[in-house]
Design a protein around this motif. Structure first.
Motif, PDB file in Angstrom:
ATOM      1  N   UNK A 189      -0.888  15.480  21.253  1.00 36.61           N
ATOM      2  CA  UNK A 189      -1.864  16.034  20.332  1.00 36.61           C
ATOM      3  C   UNK A 189      -2.607  14.875  19.701  1.00 36.61           C
ATOM      4  N   UNK A 190      -3.932  14.880  19.818  1.00 36.91           N
ATOM      5  CA  UNK A 190      -4.722  13.873  19.122  1.00 36.91           C
ATOM      6  C   UNK A 190      -4.597  14.145  17.640  1.00 36.91           C
ATOM      7  N   UNK A 191      -4.070  13.173  16.924  1.00 36.58           N
ATOM      8  CA  UNK A 191      -3.714  13.418  15.541  1.00 36.58           C
ATOM      9  C   UNK A 191      -3.792  12.110  14.770  1.00 36.58           C
ATOM     10  N   UNK A 192      -4.969  11.766  14.352  1.00 43.46           N
ATOM     11  CA  UNK A 192      -5.163  10.499  13.677  1.00 43.46           C
ATOM     12  C   UNK A 192      -4.367  10.431  12.379  1.00 43.46           C
ATOM     13  N   UNK A 193      -4.284  11.550  11.643  1.00 45.50           N
ATOM     14  CA  UNK A 193      -3.605  11.542  10.348  1.00 45.50           C
ATOM     15  C   UNK A 193      -2.082  11.596  10.471  1.00 45.50           C
ATOM     16  N   UNK A 194      -1.546  11.992  11.598  1.00 43.61           N
ATOM     17  CA  UNK A 194      -0.101  12.092  11.762  1.00 43.61           C
ATOM     18  C   UNK A 194       0.495  13.341  11.147  1.00 43.61           C
ATOM     19  N   UNK A 195      -0.326  14.316  10.796  1.00 47.78           N
ATOM     20  CA  UNK A 195       0.127  15.537  10.114  1.00 47.78           C
ATOM     21  C   UNK A 195       1.170  16.304  10.913  1.00 47.78           C
ATOM     22  N   UNK A 196       0.917  16.505  12.199  1.00 44.92           N
ATOM     23  CA  UNK A 196       1.849  17.259  13.049  1.00 44.92           C
ATOM     24  C   UNK A 196       3.170  16.519  13.175  1.00 44.92           C
ATOM     25  N   UNK A 197       3.104  15.226  13.413  1.00 40.09           N
ATOM     26  CA  UNK A 197       4.312  14.435  13.582  1.00 40.09           C
ATOM     27  C   UNK A 197       5.178  14.459  12.329  1.00 40.09           C
ATOM     28  N   UNK A 198       4.561  14.349  11.161  1.00 45.45           N
ATOM     29  CA  UNK A 198       5.315  14.353   9.908  1.00 45.45           C
ATOM     30  C   UNK A 198       6.031  15.684   9.717  1.00 45.45           C
ATOM     31  N   UNK A 199       5.324  16.801   9.988  1.00 46.13           N
ATOM     32  CA  UNK A 199       5.943  18.120   9.817  1.00 46.13           C
ATOM     33  C   UNK A 199       7.131  18.306  10.753  1.00 46.13           C
TER      34      UNK A 199
ATOM     35  N   UNK B 264       5.110   9.045  17.762  1.00 47.45           N
ATOM     36  CA  UNK B 264       3.776   8.842  17.217  1.00 47.45           C
ATOM     37  C   UNK B 264       3.219   7.544  17.755  1.00 47.45           C
ATOM     38  N   UNK B 265       2.124   7.625  18.503  1.00 44.13           N
ATOM     39  CA  UNK B 265       1.397   6.445  18.962  1.00 44.13           C
ATOM     40  C   UNK B 265       0.309   6.141  17.945  1.00 44.13           C
ATOM     41  N   UNK B 266      -0.623   5.299  18.325  1.00 44.70           N
ATOM     42  CA  UNK B 266      -1.700   4.921  17.412  1.00 44.70           C
ATOM     43  C   UNK B 266      -2.459   6.136  16.898  1.00 44.70           C
ATOM     44  N   UNK B 267      -2.844   7.032  17.769  1.00 45.80           N
ATOM     45  CA  UNK B 267      -3.611   8.199  17.330  1.00 45.80           C
ATOM     46  C   UNK B 267      -3.213   9.473  18.060  1.00 45.80           C
ATOM     47  N   UNK B 268      -2.019   9.492  18.606  1.00 44.87           N
ATOM     48  CA  UNK B 268      -1.525  10.680  19.303  1.00 44.87           C
ATOM     49  C   UNK B 268      -0.087  10.957  18.912  1.00 44.87           C
TER      50      UNK B 268
END
Length: 162
Positions: free
Chosen positions: A77-87, A127-131
C-alpha cells in the motif's frame, strides 16, 4: 452469469473495484477500508451495511491454488504517512487478530460484492520508505487439529481413572 464473469468475458470498459478492509478492535470505527483507484466509493457490504472505501494505491498478489495448506496474500500500500502500518502494528502488538477482507465490486452495482469476499488474517507488516507491505493468510486447514475441541479432564471428568 455473475456480473464479474460478464466483465471478464466482454470487451467493455467496466471497472472492477478492488477493496481492502482491515478490521480489529483497536482500529478506529472497527475497520479501515481502501479502494484501488482515484475516487472514494460508497458500497454495501455483504451484510447490507453501507461503507465508505477511501481511495488508495495498492498492489496485491493473490495466493496460488495449492494443497500445501497455508496460502498467503501479499500486498503493498502506498502510504507516505505510515497510517496503515501504525494501525496494524498496534493491533498485532496488542495480540489482536487483524482480519483483512478483499472484496470485488462491479462499478455499476455497488449494492453487494460481485464475488464472495476473501477473508484472511494479517500476520506481518513491513514499512519501507513510502510503502507498507502486509502479509495475510487463510486459515491453515491442513495443520488444524480435528476435532478442534479437545476433551481434557477439566471438561470431561470421565477421562480420569478413579
Amino acid at each position: 452469469m455473475k456480473s464479474l464473469e460478464i466483465v471478464y468475458a466482454s470487451v467493455t470498459n467496466m471497472v472492477i473495484h478492488y477493496c481492502l478492509e482491515f478490521a480489529a478492535p483497536s482500529i478506529p470505527d472497527g475497520a479501515y477500508r481502501l479502494v484501488l483507484g482515484y475516487h472514494d466509493i460508497t458500497a454495501k457490504l455483504e451484510t447490507g451495511e453501507e461503507a465508505i472505501f477511501q481511495k488508495a494505491a495498492f498492489g496485491l498478489s493473490l495466493p496460488s491454488r495449492t494443497v500445501k495448506g497455508r496460502q498467503d496474500l501479499n500486498f503493498n500500500i502506498d502510504n507516505v504517512s505510515g497510517e496503515v502500518s501504525i494501525m496494524i502494528d498496534n493491533a498485532l502488538a496488542a495480540d489482536e487478530e487483524v482480519k483483512v477482507t478483499l472484496r470485488k465490486y462491479n462499478e455499476h452495482d455497488l449494492s453487494a460484492p460481485a464475488e464472495p469476499p476473501i477473508v484472511m488474517t494479517a500476520f506481518a507488516t513491513e514499512l519501507d520508505e513510502n510503502q507498507v507491505k502486509v502479509s495475510a493468510t487463510f486459515e491453515d486447514l491442513v495443520n488444524t487439529a480435528f476435532p478442534i475441541r479437545r476433551y481434557t479432564s477439566e471438561i470431561a471428568r470421565g477421562l480420569v481413572w478413579l
